[in-house]
Design a protein around this motif. Structure first.
Motif, PDB file in Angstrom:
ATOM      1  N   GLU A 190      -3.910   7.577  -6.788  1.00 50.07           N
ATOM      2  CA  GLU A 190      -5.128   6.779  -6.776  1.00 50.07           C
ATOM      3  C   GLU A 190      -4.829   5.313  -7.072  1.00 50.07           C
ATOM      4  O   GLU A 190      -5.395   4.407  -6.441  1.00 50.07           O
ATOM      5  N   ARG A 191      -3.933   5.073  -8.018  1.00 52.37           N
ATOM      6  CA  ARG A 191      -3.550   3.689  -8.310  1.00 52.37           C
ATOM      7  C   ARG A 191      -2.852   3.050  -7.115  1.00 52.37           C
ATOM      8  O   ARG A 191      -3.057   1.857  -6.829  1.00 52.37           O
ATOM      9  N   LEU A 192      -2.047   3.838  -6.424  1.00 50.50           N
ATOM     10  CA  LEU A 192      -1.360   3.327  -5.228  1.00 50.50           C
ATOM     11  C   LEU A 192      -2.375   2.967  -4.149  1.00 50.50           C
ATOM     12  O   LEU A 192      -2.262   1.921  -3.488  1.00 50.50           O
ATOM     13  N   ARG A 193      -3.403   3.808  -3.991  1.00 53.45           N
ATOM     14  CA  ARG A 193      -4.441   3.523  -2.996  1.00 53.45           C
ATOM     15  C   ARG A 193      -5.206   2.252  -3.336  1.00 53.45           C
ATOM     16  O   ARG A 193      -5.486   1.414  -2.465  1.00 53.45           O
ATOM     17  N   LEU A 194      -5.553   2.113  -4.618  1.00 54.20           N
ATOM     18  CA  LEU A 194      -6.285   0.927  -5.047  1.00 54.20           C
ATOM     19  C   LEU A 194      -5.441  -0.338  -4.921  1.00 54.20           C
ATOM     20  O   LEU A 194      -5.947  -1.413  -4.546  1.00 54.20           O
ATOM     21  N   LYS A 195      -4.149  -0.217  -5.218  1.00 56.63           N
ATOM     22  CA  LYS A 195      -3.275  -1.378  -5.068  1.00 56.63           C
ATOM     23  C   LYS A 195      -3.158  -1.791  -3.607  1.00 56.63           C
ATOM     24  O   LYS A 195      -3.165  -2.984  -3.279  1.00 56.63           O
ATOM     25  N   GLN A 196      -3.065  -0.807  -2.720  1.00 60.52           N
ATOM     26  CA  GLN A 196      -3.014  -1.106  -1.285  1.00 60.52           C
ATOM     27  C   GLN A 196      -4.300  -1.786  -0.837  1.00 60.52           C
ATOM     28  O   GLN A 196      -4.270  -2.781  -0.101  1.00 60.52           O
ATOM     29  N   ARG A 197      -5.435  -1.275  -1.320  1.00 63.01           N
ATOM     30  CA  ARG A 197      -6.714  -1.869  -0.961  1.00 63.01           C
ATOM     31  C   ARG A 197      -6.811  -3.309  -1.474  1.00 63.01           C
ATOM     32  O   ARG A 197      -7.329  -4.200  -0.794  1.00 63.01           O
ATOM     33  N   GLY A 198      -6.287  -3.561  -2.671  1.00 62.38           N
ATOM     34  CA  GLY A 198      -6.301  -4.901  -3.223  1.00 62.38           C
ATOM     35  C   GLY A 198      -5.463  -5.872  -2.413  1.00 62.38           C
ATOM     36  O   GLY A 198      -5.867  -7.024  -2.178  1.00 62.38           O
ATOM     37  N   LEU A 201      -7.369  -6.780   0.710  1.00 52.95           N
ATOM     38  CA  LEU A 201      -8.430  -7.753   0.478  1.00 52.95           C
ATOM     39  C   LEU A 201      -7.878  -9.160   0.292  1.00 52.95           C
ATOM     40  O   LEU A 201      -8.521 -10.149   0.673  1.00 52.95           O
ATOM     41  N   LYS A 202      -6.681  -9.267  -0.277  1.00 52.88           N
ATOM     42  CA  LYS A 202      -6.068 -10.582  -0.481  1.00 52.88           C
ATOM     43  C   LYS A 202      -5.310 -11.078   0.746  1.00 52.88           C
ATOM     44  O   LYS A 202      -4.794 -12.202   0.745  1.00 52.88           O
ATOM     45  N   GLY A 203      -5.202 -10.237   1.769  1.00 54.45           N
ATOM     46  CA  GLY A 203      -4.460 -10.624   2.964  1.00 54.45           C
ATOM     47  C   GLY A 203      -2.954 -10.584   2.788  1.00 54.45           C
ATOM     48  O   GLY A 203      -2.220 -11.249   3.534  1.00 54.45           O
ATOM     49  N   GLN A 204      -2.456  -9.838   1.822  1.00 51.47           N
ATOM     50  CA  GLN A 204      -1.018  -9.773   1.541  1.00 51.47           C
ATOM     51  C   GLN A 204      -0.399  -8.460   2.021  1.00 51.47           C
ATOM     52  O   GLN A 204       0.737  -8.150   1.676  1.00 51.47           O
ATOM     53  N   ALA A 208       6.387  -4.660   5.361  1.00 52.49           N
ATOM     54  CA  ALA A 208       7.289  -4.317   4.259  1.00 52.49           C
ATOM     55  C   ALA A 208       6.540  -3.532   3.176  1.00 52.49           C
ATOM     56  O   ALA A 208       7.032  -2.516   2.660  1.00 52.49           O
ATOM     57  N   LYS A 209       5.331  -4.007   2.843  1.00 48.13           N
ATOM     58  CA  LYS A 209       4.524  -3.294   1.851  1.00 48.13           C
ATOM     59  C   LYS A 209       4.110  -1.924   2.375  1.00 48.13           C
ATOM     60  O   LYS A 209       4.086  -0.947   1.630  1.00 48.13           O
ATOM     61  N   ARG A 210       3.780  -1.850   3.670  1.00 46.59           N
ATOM     62  CA  ARG A 210       3.388  -0.574   4.259  1.00 46.59           C
ATOM     63  C   ARG A 210       4.508   0.452   4.125  1.00 46.59           C
ATOM     64  O   ARG A 210       4.279   1.606   3.752  1.00 46.59           O
ATOM     65  N   ALA A 211       5.758   0.018   4.430  1.00 46.61           N
ATOM     66  CA  ALA A 211       6.902   0.924   4.337  1.00 46.61           C
ATOM     67  C   ALA A 211       7.151   1.346   2.892  1.00 46.61           C
ATOM     68  O   ALA A 211       7.438   2.514   2.599  1.00 46.61           O
ATOM     69  N   GLU A 212       7.041   0.378   1.980  1.00 45.59           N
ATOM     70  CA  GLU A 212       7.257   0.683   0.559  1.00 45.59           C
ATOM     71  C   GLU A 212       6.230   1.680   0.047  1.00 45.59           C
ATOM     72  O   GLU A 212       6.572   2.669  -0.614  1.00 45.59           O
ATOM     73  N   PHE A 213       4.961   1.443   0.367  1.00 50.69           N
ATOM     74  CA  PHE A 213       3.907   2.325  -0.116  1.00 50.69           C
ATOM     75  C   PHE A 213       3.992   3.700   0.535  1.00 50.69           C
ATOM     76  O   PHE A 213       3.715   4.715  -0.107  1.00 50.69           O
ATOM     77  N   ALA A 214       4.378   3.730   1.813  1.00 53.74           N
ATOM     78  CA  ALA A 214       4.520   5.011   2.507  1.00 53.74           C
ATOM     79  C   ALA A 214       5.623   5.850   1.862  1.00 53.74           C
ATOM     80  O   ALA A 214       5.473   7.071   1.688  1.00 53.74           O
ATOM     81  N   ALA A 215       6.727   5.195   1.485  1.00 47.95           N
ATOM     82  CA  ALA A 215       7.841   5.919   0.858  1.00 47.95           C
ATOM     83  C   ALA A 215       7.422   6.474  -0.503  1.00 47.95           C
ATOM     84  O   ALA A 215       7.732   7.622  -0.852  1.00 47.95           O
ATOM     85  N   ARG A 216       6.696   5.659  -1.274  1.00 53.90           N
ATOM     86  CA  ARG A 216       6.242   6.118  -2.586  1.00 53.90           C
ATOM     87  C   ARG A 216       5.238   7.263  -2.446  1.00 53.90           C
ATOM     88  O   ARG A 216       5.257   8.228  -3.210  1.00 53.90           O
ATOM     89  N   LYS A 217       4.368   7.169  -1.441  1.00 53.07           N
ATOM     90  CA  LYS A 217       3.391   8.232  -1.221  1.00 53.07           C
ATOM     91  C   LYS A 217       4.066   9.531  -0.824  1.00 53.07           C
ATOM     92  O   LYS A 217       3.691  10.612  -1.294  1.00 53.07           O
TER      93      LYS A 217
END
Length: 551
Positions: A190-198, A201-204, A208-217
């Motif tokens: 849930e924290r990972l989802r909220l961080k991705q959503r944040g 929203l900030k346009g960041q 690279a972030k997509r790959a990092e978050f996908a690996a952690r998920k």
């Protein structure tokens, strides 16, 4: 003579002493009633087997615990459809906890003494405390493992106890995996989802972030699958054993051991065994979680929530109350406005507590909490984080409710400090702030602790405002756990006062809930007394420490 006696004031002294004595007797009587009704619930009562022949001459067997007995006047008995035999003036009847709700449809039954043919307490009768459907009363016939009978007759009891101990260990492992390990994974996802959503929203958000978050998920999901496999394996091990039991009518029923909490044979226990079982039952009640709409199990989450909320309330109300009292007593000009403020503070102590709850809901939850969500948690929208009732807002609401008590007690303590002590400190070169911090406040600290004691006593027993700002019937998780930031002020919580209200007035099983109301009330009194005794010990220590300054 009589006029002189009245003028001496003795009658008023005796009237005051009598009123105080009556109040003490009433308080002690109430506490004794709560203690006897509450603590008696944990004693393992004998299981009685009745041979019962009703008005239609149909003989049945009833097994259960005898809860209470009453005498029903003849007129009421006949109005209720009962025939009073032998010209008796009263009809004696017993309330029997028959259990077996899945079979009989209810846990309790009234039976009349005049229809009882035989009443015995055989030693082979057992109580099976189940996770669902309440207690089962009957006889143990056999124990099955993998559909094969491994013990029956007299040998079934020790085998059943041994297998139950093994199953309970497996259940504890499953519970730990589900609550701690899988709970932590869900929290991190849930924290990972909220961080991705944040980041979105900030346009960041980028590749690279997509790959990092996908690996952690993927890592979390793989760990989740591994834990689920472990839980499935443990569940299969738990399902291996079954109890074959017979209910009062002789029909045999299979009860999987995975649904059993405890097995007892109270009729075969001596006094020492019952005393040990009594302590174990009370310990389970204090340390376990509730079951069956709060009518079974324990109340640990409610105890934890009550103590944590009171501690947070004390941390908030003490500095604000002391600062307000110091300003009004030491800095504010003593005039009309100051008197108006004191009157307002005193009047706040008389405002109904539900009004504070409405204010807390409207101001703290919707305005402050909603603003916090918009500024700090936009990624969680539309789900609220602090914009919903929770532990923080409940503590702040009760801090506001008890603030007048702390202010008044602190002002009284400050007013009792001699002016010479302040003047002596100033004459030695101390500033007014140093005099307050190093001399005046330490000497007034016993009065501050008195105000805190009164605040804790009131806050711990409040229910009405909490129903609006954070308390719930059943909280899925505690506000304090092993997940960062560890103390979750946004979570809802359970409270002993609300638990009493819920069990006493909202329970679908009134008879089963009645002893729990007394037991929970007793624990609430014990919690309040414990918190007050801790504060009183601190106050007495401070009083002894600064007694020399007063002299």
């Amino acid at each position: 003579m009589i006029k002189a006696w009245f003028k001496s004031g003795s009658p008023w002294i005796w009237m005051t002493a009598g009123a105080v004595s009556i109040n003490l007797i009433l308080v002690i009587g109430l506490l004794l009633l709560i203690a006897l009704r509450g603590l008696g619930h944990f004693w393992p009562s004998d299981i009685v087997e009745y041979r019962y022949q009703d008005r239609q001459a149909q003989e049945t067997v009833i097994i259960g615990e005898e809860v209470e007995q009453s005498l029903l006047p003849e007129a009421q008995a006949r109005a209720a459809g009962h025939e009073v035999l032998n010209g008796a003036e009263y009809l004696k009847q017993f309330l029997v906890k028959t259990g077996n709700r899945d079979i009989l449809g209810s846990d309790f039954r009234w039976i009349q003494e005049q229809y009882i043919v035989q009443k015995t307490t055989p030693e082979d009768l057992i109580t099976v405390e189940r996770r669902e459907w309440g207690n089962f009363y009957g006889r143990l016939i056999a124990v099955k493992q993998n559909r094969a009978v491994i013990a029956e007759g007299e040998h079934a009891w020790p085998v059943a106890q041994e297998k139950l101990a093994q199953v309970l260990k497996l259940f504890a492992k499953i519970d730990k995996l589900q609550d701690k390990d899988i709970g932590a994974i869900n929290y991190n996802l849930e924290r990972l989802r909220l961080k991705q959503r944040g980041l979105e929203l900030k346009g960041q958000w980028n590749e690279a972030k997509r790959a990092e978050f996908a690996a952690r998920k993927v890592a979390y999901e793989q760990e989740y699958k591994t834990l689920q496999q472990s839980i499935s394996q443990l569940n299969q091990e738990m399902k291996c054993c079954i109890l074959v039991v017979a209910e009062a009518g002789g029909r045999q029923i299979n009860i999987p051991l995975e649904r059993v909490v405890k097995l007892t044979r109270p009729n075969a226990m001596n006094v020492w065994d019952k005393a040990v079982e009594y302590i174990a039952n009370f310990g389970t009640f204090v340390s376990d979680e509730p079951r069956e709409a709060n009518t079974e199990g324990g109340i640990f989450p409610a105890i934890f929530g009550t103590v944590l909320m009171v501690m947070l309330m004390a941390v908030v109300v003490t500095p604000f109350g002391v600062i307000a009292a110091v300003y009004m007593r030491e800095y504010a000009k003593q005039g009309f406005i100051t008197r108006i403020i004191r009157i307002a503070v005193n009047n706040l102590a008389g405002v109904p507590s539900i009004v504070y709850g409405v204010f807390g809901l409207g101001f703290f939850v919707y305005i402050i909490g909603g603003s916090i969500d918009k500024v700090f948690f936009p990624e969680a929208a539309p789900a609220p984080v602090f914009g919903t009732p929770g532990l923080l807002w409940a503590s702040l609401t009760l801090a506001l409710l008890t603030l007048p008590v702390v202010i008044v007690a602190t002002e009284e303590g400050l007013s009792r400090i001699p002016k010479s002590i302040r003047e002596g400190s100033l004459a030695l070169g101390a500033t007014k702030a140093e005099t307050l911090w190093r001399t005046v406040l330490p000497m007034a600290s016993p009065a501050i602790m008195t105000g805190l004691i009164l605040a804790v006593a009131r806050a711990a027993g409040e229910v009405a405002p909490l129903m609006l700002v954070g308390v719930v019937k059943l909280a899925p998780t505690l506000p304090l756990d092993g997940n960062f930031p560890y103390l979750h002020l946004d979570r809802k919580f359970m409270h002993l006062g609300f638990h009493i209200y819920d069990v006493g007035f909202q329970s679908p099983n009134v008879e089963a809930a009645r002893p729990l109301v007394y037991a929970t009330s007793l624990l609430l009194v014990m919690v309040i007394v414990g918190l007050n005794m801790f504060a009183i010990a601190i106050r007495n220590n401070l009083r002894e420490k600064y007694r020399a300054l007063e002299n």
